[in-house]
Each structure stands twice: as structure tokens, then as C-alpha cells.
Design a protein around this motif. Structure first.
Motif, short mmCIF file in Angstrom:
data_model
loop_
_atom_site.label_atom_id
_atom_site.label_comp_id
_atom_site.label_asym_id
_atom_site.label_seq_id
_atom_site.Cartn_x
_atom_site.Cartn_y
_atom_site.Cartn_z
N PHE A 184 0.84 -1.20 0.00
CA PHE A 184 0.00 0.00 0.00
C PHE A 184 0.88 1.25 0.00
N ASN A 185 0.29 2.33 -0.48
CA ASN A 185 1.00 3.60 -0.56
C ASN A 185 0.10 4.67 0.07
N ALA A 186 0.54 5.18 1.21
CA ALA A 186 -0.26 6.19 1.92
C ALA A 186 0.40 7.57 1.86
N SER A 187 1.27 7.77 0.87
CA SER A 187 1.99 9.04 0.78
C SER A 187 1.08 10.22 0.46
N ASN A 188 -0.09 9.95 -0.10
CA ASN A 188 -1.02 11.03 -0.44
C ASN A 188 -2.10 11.24 0.62
N GLY A 212 -7.55 12.66 1.73
CA GLY A 212 -6.58 12.37 0.67
C GLY A 212 -6.86 11.03 0.02
N THR A 213 -5.83 10.40 -0.51
CA THR A 213 -5.99 9.11 -1.20
C THR A 213 -5.01 8.09 -0.66
N ILE A 214 -5.36 6.82 -0.84
CA ILE A 214 -4.48 5.72 -0.45
C ILE A 214 -4.53 4.66 -1.54
N LYS A 215 -3.38 4.04 -1.82
CA LYS A 215 -3.30 3.02 -2.85
C LYS A 215 -3.15 1.66 -2.21
N LEU A 216 -4.04 0.74 -2.54
CA LEU A 216 -3.94 -0.65 -2.08
C LEU A 216 -3.70 -1.49 -3.31
#
Length: 515
Positions: free
Chosen positions: A204-208, A229-233
């Protein structure tokens, strides 16, 4: 004499015709009961994602396990059963139905976390367990158990809450398991656990994600902050609901139902688990949990709910997936084998494709396998595991009850889901929403990209992403059956009138979301 012989001949002929018209008995394994009501003349079951109606007769045998006879009333909506059927005169006749003994029978061995205790009685795996003068409590000596094999314990007060225990015993008339032996594993965070958490961080990417800076005084302040914001799973990107009050409300409920040991700072440090709750802005009615304590609930699910206790139902279920380490435990059992995610899903994918796509060659099959893994990584892939889901239901119900919520609202929630997942118009809307999300993915899969799948392949991909306990009609009915069974057994003596539903607070926070 001739008349008698003629009648005899006709009788033999009739029996032969009857025999020939009845085909050989078929055994259908692990079907789900969709409908079985008085006067119990027919039963509707789900098998291969299709519904079938069987005729029930006086000769139909109702069994617990393979031999123990039970009343037909024991079979209820959501029950997992094996059925034996023959076809007579182009009708399906039920000859035998077997209720799974481990599911609704007398389990004599189970594993779970010790949640709480009072004297010689504890709650383990969402079940009440009592010690006797003859109970043996000892360490099983596993590599992550932090105790020497065979070491004995005098009672529950010498055990650490959150430890994994294996209980051997029998249930008494009050639903309490009288333990003959208990094996203890303190559940330390070893090298494999650390390896898994490292791999999880790549999924996952929680940088945003952005943290709200100014939180109003009447909004719950989560220890880790509230976010938008947004999160990528995996390769799917989700937008968090930009509403600080709703995000705070969900975090308040989540923190309220966390088990006591999971709230301790030492638990977070030892297990690399920090519980935090996020509301995803999506029409797809879903919820999920990562093993590191990140729990997500979609607005599409919240809009279907009626009160705070129903939110607690879902969050309790997801918390149990984390505290019972379902993701980590699957990783530990598969990392030393070749049973990776793609191989585990291949049978299901091929079975699905046989119905919808010409499988000559492997181009489409390989494309789907690759795309599915790439889109949704192993740690967030929602492959249904009956044992884990049933356990999460049972433990989640205990969590919400301990927090003061009425567990009957869990059944009400699953009834709502049953009605909606059985509504084709509603599910078409969900499918379209998910398809749009998948089509917006920017991918670098190269030659094996989404175009290779074609229209049918994309349909299967979307359905595989939607195959969760919240969006699959058969699984929803299974959940309802599990909850109703627990309410009628484990919680039959509960004083429900002392418990909270939370209608007023829910309406206050969800009014804008439901507009």
C-alpha cells in the motif's frame, strides 16, 4: 391365474420404470441453505453460485456429521451442509442432508485468543471456557511462543491476554466449554512476522494521505490523527471521505470496541500493529483490514446501515481479522510451499472461465491471473476463508457486546445485506462502479494488460474483486446464519435491554452522507 400373472408383470414393469427414472445418488459438498421453512417440503440451496430447489420427503435423513440424527429445524438459513440428491421424474429429491459437525455441533478442539477472564472462566475465541480441578495448562513450545515446551500454568491469571490458546474440552448445557487441556503460545513477534510486515508495507501507498490539522472540540481525536486524501492498495487507488466528523465518528467506534490488550502501547510495539480507521468514498459496499491495523470501511456500506451498533458489527469483524492474525497465519503456512496467491486462485478462475470464456489456450487465463495479482496484492486480496470469517463473526460479536452494543443488530445488518446483494439492480450499480475504478487504473503490465482480457475477462476480474463477504449473496447469507446461530446459543441469556443501539448518534453523523 393369468390375470394375477398379468398384474404381477405390470407391477414389475412399473418398478423397473421407477428405478430407471431415478438416477444415481449425487453428493454435493459444502452447499449453503438459502431457504428452508415450514412445512419443510422443499429446501433451496446454493451450489456452484446457482440456486436449486430440492423436494423433501418423510424419507429424507437429517444428520449432524455422518450418523447423528437431528430435527429438521436445526437446518437454518446460512447453514453449510452436504446434500445427497436423486432425480426422480425430472425432480430433485433430497435423500440426505449433513450439517457440518464442526460448524454447529459440539466442537471438542478449537484455537483462539484469550480475550478476558474472571477467576477460572475466560473468553477464548469468542467462547466461554472454564477450568476444572483436572485441567492441564501447558506451553506447546512453538518457535514464537516464548515459553519452554511442557511448562505448566496454574490458571488464566498466569496467561497474557492476547495469547493464542488451543482448547480441548466439551461444552456443557450452559454453552460453557469445560477444558480438559489448554496449550499456550504467548504469540511473540518473530522474524517471519517482521518479514511479513515488511512485505505488507510494499502493498500500500499512503503518501497522499493528509492529516487534518484543526479538529473541532466535539470530534473524536484519534491517537494517530484523522485523515483525508488518497491511499493506494495494490494498484487500486481509493479516495478517503473528506469529512472530519465522519472520520472521527468511525475512529471513535473502532477504538471503543478494541479489546483491552490491543489498546496497550506494548501491544502495538511488539506486533507492529497500530489500529486506525478510514472511511473510503466508494459506492462499493465493502470493508477490509490490513494486518498492521489499518481498517477501511466504504461509504457504500455506511449508507446501507441504520445505527451505530451495525457499524460496530463490521468494525468488530475486521478488528478480529487483525487480532487473530489471519493474514500473517496464512503467510506462515504458505511461504514454505508453492501455494502462492495465483495458484490458490487458479482453480476458481478456471472454474469461472469454463462457464463464461472459451479456455482454449491460456492467454486469457494467464492475463487474468497476472492482472488480478497485480491489481490486488495478497495482503488485501479477499479470498473467502470459511473458518476465518466464522471466527471473525464470533469474536467481533464479543467485541461489540463488551463495548455495550446490542449484538442483535449484527443480524439486522446482515439481513439488510442479504436483501441488497439479492437485488440485481443494486448489484449492477456496484459492478458498474467497480468496473469504472478498474478502467481508470494506470498500469505498466506491458503486453499482459487489461486489453488482453476482453469484455468477458474484465467481467470476471471485477467479480473477483467484488467476491467479498459484503458483496457476495451466498456469503452474506452464510454470515446471517452464523450470527443467528450465535444469538440463539452463546447469547441466549443476554440482557439485551441494557445494551446500546446508537440510533440518535448515527443519524447525527450520517445525515449528510445519506443525502
Amino acid at each position: 391365474m393369468k390375470t394375477n400373472l398379468k398384474l404381477l408383470w405390470y407391477g414389475v414393469l412399473f418398478l423397473c420404470i421407477q428405478y430407471l427414472s431415478a438416477q444415481k445418488e449425487e453428493i454435493w459438498k459444502e452447499t449453503t441453505v438459502f431457504e428452508f421453512n415450514e412445512p419443510y417440503e422443499t429446501i433451496t440451496i446454493n451450489y456452484d453460485d446457482e440456486e436449486f430447489v430440492f423436494n423433501v420427503t418423510e424419507k429424507t435423513k437429517f444428520l449432524l456429521g455422518k450418523k447423528q440424527r437431528i430435527a429438521k429445524e436445526r437446518i437454518s438459513i446460512g447453514s453449510t451442509v452436504d446434500v445427497a440428491v436423486v432425480i426422480e421424474n425430472r425432480k430433485r429429491m433430497l435423500t440426505k442432508i449433513l450439517l457440518n459437525k464442526d460448524e454447529y455441533g459440539e466442537v471438542k478442539k478449537f484455537e483462539g485468543v484469550i480475550e478476558s477472564y474472571e477467576g477460572d472462566t475466560a473468553v477464548i475465541d469468542g467462547r466461554k471456557v472454564a477450568l476444572t480441578d483436572k485441567t492441564i495448562i501447558k506451553c506447546n513450545g512453538g518457535s514464537d511462543c516464548a515459553c519452554s515446551k511442557g511448562r505448566s500454568f496454574l490458571g488464566f491469571d498466569e496467561l497474557q491476554l492476547g495469547s493464542f490458546l488451543t482448547v480441548y474440552g466439551e461444552q456443557n448445557g450452559d454453552g460453557v466449554y469445560m477444558a480438559s487441556e489448554i496449550e499456550v503460545c504467548k504469540n511473540t513477534h518473530g522474524k517471519v512476522d517482521q518479514e511479513y510486515m515488511l512485505n505488507l508495507s510494499k502493498d500500500f501507498n499512503a503518501s497522499n494521505l493528509n492529516q487534518f490539522k484543526n479538529i473541532p472540540a466535539d470530534v473524536f481525536k484519534a491517537a494517530n490523527g484523522l485523515h483525508n486524501g488518497t491511499i493506494k492498495l495494490g494498484n487500486l487507488e481509493f479516495k478517503l471521505l473528506d469529512d472530519i466528523r465522519v472520520q472521527g465518528y468511525i475512529n471513535m467506534i473502532g477504538n471503543r470496541i478494541l479489546p483491552t490488550y490491543a489498546k496497550e502501547e506494548s501491544f502495538s510495539e511488539e506486533h507492529e500493529v497500530i489500529f486506525r480507521f478510514y472511511v473510503i468514498e466508494s459506492d462499493v459496499p465493502n470493508a477490509s483490514a490490513l494486518p498492521n491495523g489499518m481498517i477501511f470501511i466504504h461509504t457504500g456500506l455506511l449508507r446501507l446501515m441504520e445505527n451505530e451498533a451495525q457499524i460496530a458489527t463490521v468494525l468488530g469483524h475486521e478488528i478480529a481479522h487483525v487480532t487473530y492474525e489471519h493474514g500473517i497465519r496464512k503467510y506462515k503456512t504458505t511461504r514454505f510451499t508453492n501455494s502462492n496467491l495465483g495458484e490458490k486462485t487458479s482453480k476458481w478462475l478456471k472454474k469461472t472461465f469454463k462457464k463464461k470464456i472459451n479456455m482454449e489456450g491460456t492467454l486469457v487465463g494467464n492475463a487474468l491471473n497476472t492482472t488480478l495479482e497485480y491489481t490486488t496484492p495478497e495482503t488485501v486480496m479477499s479470498l473467502f476463508n470459511k473458518k476465518n470469517e466464522t471466527q471473525s463473526d464470533r469474536v467481533g460479536l464479543y467485541y461489540m457486546l463488551e463495548a455495550g452494543y446490542d449484538p442483535r443488530e449484527a443480524a439486522s445488518f446482515w439481513k439488510i445485506m442479504m436483501e441488497n446483494t439479492g437485488n440485481q439492480k443494486f448489484m449492477n450499480k456496484v459492478f458498474t462502479s467497480t468496473l469504472g475504478m478498474v478502467n481508470n487504473i494506470e498500469t505498466d503490465l506491458g503486453t499482459t494488460d487489461y486489453d488482453d482480457l476482453g469484455e468477458d475477462g474484465m467481467g470476471v476480474l471485477v467479480k473477483s474483486i467484488l467476491e467479498t463477504v459484503y458483496t457476495s449473496h451466498p456469503l452474506v447469507i452464510k454470515r446471517l446464519g452464523d450470527i443467528n446461530h450465535l444469538l440463539s446459543t452463546t447469547y441466549t441469556n443476554t440482557d439485551f435491554y441494557q445494551l446500546e443501539v446508537g440510533k440518535e448518534s448515527f443519524d447525527k453523523h450520517m445525515r449528510k452522507l445519506k443525502e
